[in-house]
Motif scaffolding. Structure first.
Motif, mmCIF file in Angstrom:
data_model
loop_
_atom_site.group_PDB
_atom_site.id
_atom_site.type_symbol
_atom_site.label_atom_id
_atom_site.label_comp_id
_atom_site.label_asym_id
_atom_site.label_seq_id
_atom_site.Cartn_x
_atom_site.Cartn_y
_atom_site.Cartn_z
ATOM 1 N N SER A 175 0.816 -1.204 0.000
ATOM 2 C CA SER A 175 0.000 0.000 0.000
ATOM 3 C C SER A 175 0.852 1.257 0.000
ATOM 4 O O SER A 175 2.042 1.239 0.352
ATOM 5 N N ARG A 176 0.183 2.340 -0.383
ATOM 6 C CA ARG A 176 0.828 3.640 -0.286
ATOM 7 C C ARG A 176 1.035 4.072 1.162
ATOM 8 O O ARG A 176 1.668 5.106 1.408
ATOM 9 N N ASP A 177 0.504 3.301 2.112
ATOM 10 C CA ASP A 177 0.765 3.619 3.512
ATOM 11 C C ASP A 177 2.129 3.115 3.965
ATOM 12 O O ASP A 177 2.442 3.143 5.152
ATOM 13 N N ARG A 178 2.946 2.633 2.984
ATOM 14 C CA ARG A 178 4.339 2.221 3.208
ATOM 15 C C ARG A 178 4.455 0.891 3.937
ATOM 16 O O ARG A 178 5.532 0.556 4.445
ATOM 17 N N THR A 179 3.390 0.133 3.969
ATOM 18 C CA THR A 179 3.434 -1.165 4.651
ATOM 19 C C THR A 179 3.089 -2.290 3.686
ATOM 20 O O THR A 179 2.480 -2.074 2.632
ATOM 21 N N VAL A 180 3.476 -3.496 4.103
ATOM 22 C CA VAL A 180 3.058 -4.736 3.460
ATOM 23 C C VAL A 180 2.278 -5.528 4.502
ATOM 24 O O VAL A 180 2.707 -5.639 5.664
ATOM 25 N N ARG A 181 1.131 -6.079 4.113
ATOM 26 C CA ARG A 181 0.334 -6.880 5.032
ATOM 27 C C ARG A 181 0.183 -8.294 4.483
ATOM 28 O O ARG A 181 0.124 -8.495 3.268
ATOM 29 N N LEU A 182 0.093 -9.254 5.382
ATOM 30 C CA LEU A 182 -0.080 -10.671 5.043
ATOM 31 C C LEU A 182 -1.442 -11.144 5.543
ATOM 32 O O LEU A 182 -1.891 -10.752 6.637
ATOM 33 N N TRP A 183 -2.051 -12.024 4.720
ATOM 34 C CA TRP A 183 -3.401 -12.482 5.020
ATOM 35 C C TRP A 183 -3.508 -13.988 4.765
ATOM 36 O O TRP A 183 -2.777 -14.543 3.947
ATOM 37 N N ASP A 184 -4.435 -14.612 5.474
ATOM 38 C CA ASP A 184 -4.842 -15.982 5.177
ATOM 39 C C ASP A 184 -6.039 -15.868 4.231
ATOM 40 O O ASP A 184 -7.138 -15.498 4.670
ATOM 41 N N PRO A 185 -5.884 -16.147 2.946
ATOM 42 C CA PRO A 185 -6.991 -15.927 2.010
ATOM 43 C C PRO A 185 -8.155 -16.888 2.219
ATOM 44 O O PRO A 185 -9.254 -16.629 1.727
ATOM 45 N N MET A 186 -7.935 -17.989 2.933
ATOM 46 C CA MET A 186 -9.018 -18.941 3.146
ATOM 47 C C MET A 186 -9.962 -18.476 4.258
ATOM 48 O O MET A 186 -11.139 -18.850 4.278
ATOM 49 N N THR A 187 -9.430 -17.663 5.183
ATOM 50 C CA THR A 187 -10.261 -17.192 6.296
ATOM 51 C C THR A 187 -10.466 -15.680 6.268
ATOM 52 O O THR A 187 -11.369 -15.167 6.935
ATOM 53 N N GLY A 188 -9.608 -14.976 5.537
ATOM 54 C CA GLY A 188 -9.669 -13.519 5.517
ATOM 55 C C GLY A 188 -9.006 -12.884 6.709
ATOM 56 O O GLY A 188 -9.074 -11.656 6.882
ATOM 57 N N ALA A 189 -8.320 -13.663 7.531
ATOM 58 C CA ALA A 189 -7.689 -13.126 8.729
ATOM 59 C C ALA A 189 -6.333 -12.520 8.399
ATOM 60 O O ALA A 189 -5.580 -13.037 7.565
ATOM 61 N N ALA A 190 -6.025 -11.402 9.078
ATOM 62 C CA ALA A 190 -4.698 -10.805 8.957
ATOM 63 C C ALA A 190 -3.693 -11.681 9.696
ATOM 64 O O ALA A 190 -3.991 -12.235 10.766
#
Length: 899
Positions: free
Chosen positions: A430-445
């Motif tokens: 993101s332009r917020d200068r961060t990278v985020r990781l997610w579990d795509p099967m549950t939608g959890a961060a």
């Protein structure tokens, strides 16, 4: 029976013949053979023909004999020609007539099913390649020879047009031997040969690059084609890639180039573009999808530059990105996201929409990614400027769960990765200068955001390290790349300085040995290629784009050789061989890029060339030096609109006029010659030197204020009054002598008129000439027929006009041939003293015989021509790609008209 050309060769092939049909054909052929012994053989040759068909001459007969001999049977040389004529009378229902190269009548089989039936059955070869080798060898035998080698210009039109296709089907060696013949390159049909000239990882790579550079210029003029090829060799700095064309005098000789670097293998110009993506169709065929600002998605064959199907339409606003995915049953899907906040799915092979648009985002869809879950389901992720990521089942169009939220600014990129244990992960940048990781099967961060970048994070990509670990790379506008372990959410290696400023895109490829490559695109218009495990980029940047890179995608091409596609603000898509990046810096070419002004003159024992680029610099080169050395002159603060050079007793004197309102004077060694000449500060458009009858050097300048100023440049004093009369800006001035020896000054501008002045008194030599229906951009004095002096004017109305500079009367009808502006006119000399005028149109330089008013040759250019200058028979051409100096020869004029 007459059919339209190509009627039977569309994308949808006819149904295969039934056994009854083939039995019927064979019976009919047997009966036909009773009257025409070689009927089946001749019809089989038609089945192997290319394009609209074969001419009824030696080409058809020779191909029939080649196919017979390829099958190990002797051909009856004495009777096939007679059989051919008889066949066209007796078997009209079998054959369709069409128009071939050069307007010749050609023939092909009327039914594609009959073609499919005859090719494998009667060729009697082990493989199609064997038959094509026999055909290639036979067609080569039809090319006449002369003392210089093969005389390709005298070859049959079918051979020049389609031999390349036969050679390519015969095998790589057959095609290689053909394209190494410069004579063939200069005469072959570029529509057929161009798509074949793609050689990543091959010794022929530079030959392909040269050909692709000039492909759009090539036509039926072998002399011009030979010149274009030779100039491309100079521009790309690949000496020996293409040799001289035997037996052909090129239209010109390239003496010097300083062109923008371009290491791309292929350039596709499509208009404003955004994202790109590679896909692999069934059978291994590569496809390249391009997201367009015109609300379309276009598909291309990235190995040939040929469009695949029609544009995909449906988005209501610009398409921003594209991605390919593969269903469990092997079907290929294409997703596109746009400014209309929708995601659309397509069958890329048919162009048909797949389901309904996916809606839910409230702002532009910026990034897309496909993945396959552990249970075999196809997933699609989309990110948006609405700061959310959404997950979809692309086969049903259903949203999976709630939107993923957490980013505090626009999300620029999403990517899937799979751990060695089979766990699917999703990353977002993101332009917020961060990278985020997610579990795509549950939608959890997963854990906390990954931080460290100090600029907008523009892209993320997963890759597997040599030890089998799943790693994540991110690039940012801070000019760094960070590599993360997504499971521990820590840096896997120290941040890497990309050494190229802000990074716009990133992807991971592999060389043929499986070693990983990072390929990053940057806002300095370059690509960097490097190993993710050795720190900063080890290779010199790849250049070619003329705008900030927007997106890129890597893929394994033919033979596992990596390819990279990139899109940029210059409205082009380029395909690269990332392994051609040099280990060290290539020799620089000064002043690369758009040329805004040029001056050229003989100076003592040398030739002085000066040109200005869009960096506000003037470059000066003595072309007689070995090698030519270039000096850069700095001082202007805005675009340099015009240059002029004069010879004085102290040597050459160079003048530059700029939009900063000044004229600067220079010596050839780069030293200022006096103070800048400043009028009222109005932006300047033009400058010219003139010499009076007593040898007094004068200089005229003019610009947006509509007035012309005459200076004595050696003293910086003005001469006479300012010349006023034009009703708008002045775009051109030129000095010249009238028949009685007087020096006159011509000016032209926005009002479409040309005015002639006494430069000392400001008096009009004759009344204003209503010369053009649009602004005048260029003026030049020069010789005409029978010793006359002429004044030439070039205008935005697309015409050149010739005038008597004493009376102001027109000396000929307007010289028309350009569809856009005439940006420059200049007189040049050629052997024999033939008066010759060169004009710069939109993408061509036209050479005119001023006596007859005819265009003797149009020299096509790759980009917009902005300026010209001449010294003798050498012509300097400034365009959007750089500067070239070409030497015109007598054959240029003697060949007559050229399109």
């Amino acid at each position: 029976m007459r059919h339209l050309p190509g009627l039977l060769w569309g994308r949808n092939r006819p149904r295969p013949p039934t056994s009854g049909e083939t039995d019927g054909w064979d019976a009919d052929l047997a009966r036909l053979a009773e009257r025409i012994p070689h009927a089946r053989l001749l019809l089989t040759a038609l089945a192997w023909g290319r394009g609209p068909g074969l001419p009824a001459d030696a080409v058809w007969v020779s191909m029939a004999r080649a196919l017979t001999e390829a099958g190990g049977q002797p051909a009856d040389v004495s009777s096939t020609g007679q059989d051919l004529r008889l066949l066209l009378r007796k078997a009209k229902s079998w054959v369709a007539e069409s128009t071939g190269p050069g307007g010749a009548v050609v023939y092909r089989l009327a039914d594609q099913r009959l073609t499919d039936h005859l090719r494998p059955q009667d060729a009697a070869q082990e493989s199609p390649a064997q038959a094509e080798r026999a055909i290639t060898s036979t067609l080569l035998g039809l090319v006449p020879s002369n003392a210089a080698g093969r005389d390709w210009a005298a070859a049959p039109p079918y051979v020049r047009a389609y031999l390349a296709g036969h050679a390519a089907a015969a095998g790589a060696d057959s095609l290689a031997s053909l394209v190494l013949d410069a004579g063939f390159l200069a005469t072959a049909d570029p529509a057929v040969l161009g798509p074949l000239m793609f050689f990543p990882g091959s010794p022929l790579r530079d030959v392909g690059r040269v050909y692709q550079r000039v492909r759009q210029l090539l036509g039926t003029d072998a002399q011009a084609n030979a010149a274009y090829l030779a100039e491309a060799v100079c521009a790309l700095r690949v000496p020996g890639a293409v040799g001289e064309v035997p037996g052909t005098t090129p239209a010109y000789r390239t003496r010097f180039t300083a062109a923008r670097r371009d290491e791309a293998l292929l350039t596709i110009t499509t208009g404003p573009v955004n994202g790109v993506a590679f896909g692999v169709a069934p059978g291994g065929r590569l496809l390249l999808a391009v997201a367009g600002d015109d609300a379309t998605v276009r598909l291309w064959d990235p190995l040939t530059g040929v469009p695949f199907g029609e544009p995909l339409t449906g988005h209501q606003m610009a398409v921003v990105n594209v991605a390919f995915g593969r269903c469990a049953d092997g079907r290929l899907l294409l997703a596109s996201g746009g400014d209309d906040a929708t995601v659309r799915l397509w069958d890329p092979l048919t162009g048909a929409p797949f389901g309904e648009p996916l809606t839910g985002h409230t702002d532009m869809v910026w990034s897309l990614a496909f993945a396959t879950s552990g249970d075999g389901r196809l997933l699609l992720a989309s990110s948006s400027l609405d700061r959310t990521v959404r997950l979809w089942d692309p086969l049903t169009g259903a949203a999976l769960g709630e939107p993923l939220t957490g980013h505090t600014d626009q999300i620029c990129s999403v990517a899937f990765g799979t751990t060695p244990q089979g766990r699917l992960l999703l990353a977002s940048a993101s332009r917020d200068r961060t990278v985020r990781l997610w579990d795509p099967m549950t939608g959890a961060a997963l854990g906390e955001p990954l931080t460290g970048h100090t600029g907008n994070t523009t892209q993320v990509v997963f890759f597997t390290s040599p030890d089998g670990r799943l790693l994540l790379a991110s690039v940012s506008r801070d000019g760094t790349l960070r590599t993360w372990d997504p499971l521990t959410q820590t840096l896997a290696s120290p941040p890497a300085d990309l050494q190229a400023g802000p990074a716009a895109c990133l992807d991971v490829g592999a060389d043929p040995d499986g070693r990983l490559l990072f390929i990053s695109g940057h806002e300095d218009y370059t690509l960097r290629v490097w190993s993710p495990f050795t720190g900063p980029p080890a290779h010199w940047p790849l250049a070619g784009h003329n705008g900030i890179l927007l997106w890129g995608a890597a893929v394994a091409g033919s033979g596992g050789w990596p390819l990279f596609a990139s899109s940029a603000w210059d409205q082009s898509v380029k395909v690269w061989d990332p392994l051609m990046a040099p280990e060290t810096s290539p020799p620089p070419h000064p002043g690369q890029g758009p040329v805004t002004a040029v001056a050229f003159t003989a100076a003592g024992d040398g030739e002085l060339l000066a040109w200005a680029s869009d960096d506000y610099m003037v470059r000066v080169t003595d072309l007689t030096g070995e090698p030519a050395s270039t000096r850069s002159l700095a001082g202007h603060k805005d675009t340099i609109a015009a240059l002029a050079v004069a010879t004085t007793h102290a040597g050459p004197l160079l003048a530059s006029a700029s939009r900063d309102g000044t004229v600067r004077l220079w010596t050839p060694d780069g030293e200022p010659a006096g103070k800048p000449l400043i009028g009222n500060g109005s932006p300047l458009n033009t400058v010219a030197f003139g010499t009076g009858s007593a040898g007094q050097l004068l200089l005229a300048s003019a610009g947006d204020d509509g007035e012309v100023r005459v200076w004595e440049p050696l003293t910086c004093a003005t001469v006479g009054p300012w010349l006023a009369g034009h009703t708008g800006w002045v775009g051109a001035v030129a000095f010249g002598a009238v028949p009685d020896g007087r020096l006159v000054l011509a000016s032209g501008g926005e009002d479409g008129t040309v005015r002639l002045w006494n430069p000392y008194t400001g008096a009009a030599v004759c009344g204003p000439i209503p010369a053009h229906s649009a602004p005048v951009r260029s003026l030049a004095f020069g010789p005409g027929p029978h010793g006359r002096r002429l004044l030439a004017s070039g205008s935005e109305d697309g015409t050149v006009r010739l005038w008597d500079p004493l009376s102001g009367t027109a000396m000929a009808q307007p010289l028309a041939g350009d569809t856009g502006w005439v940006a420059a006119v200049v007189f040049a000399g050629v052997p024999g003293g033939t008066p010759l005028l060169a004009s710069a149109g939109e993408t061509a330089v036209r050479l005119w015989d001023v006596g007859s008013g005819t265009c003797v040759r149009a020299l096509r250019r790759r980009s917009t021509v902005r300026c010209l200058a001449a010294a003798g028979r050498s012509l300097a051409i400034g365009d959007d790609e750089g500067i070239s100096v070409i030497e015109l020869g007598l054959p240029t004029v003697a060949q007559g008209r050229s399109r």
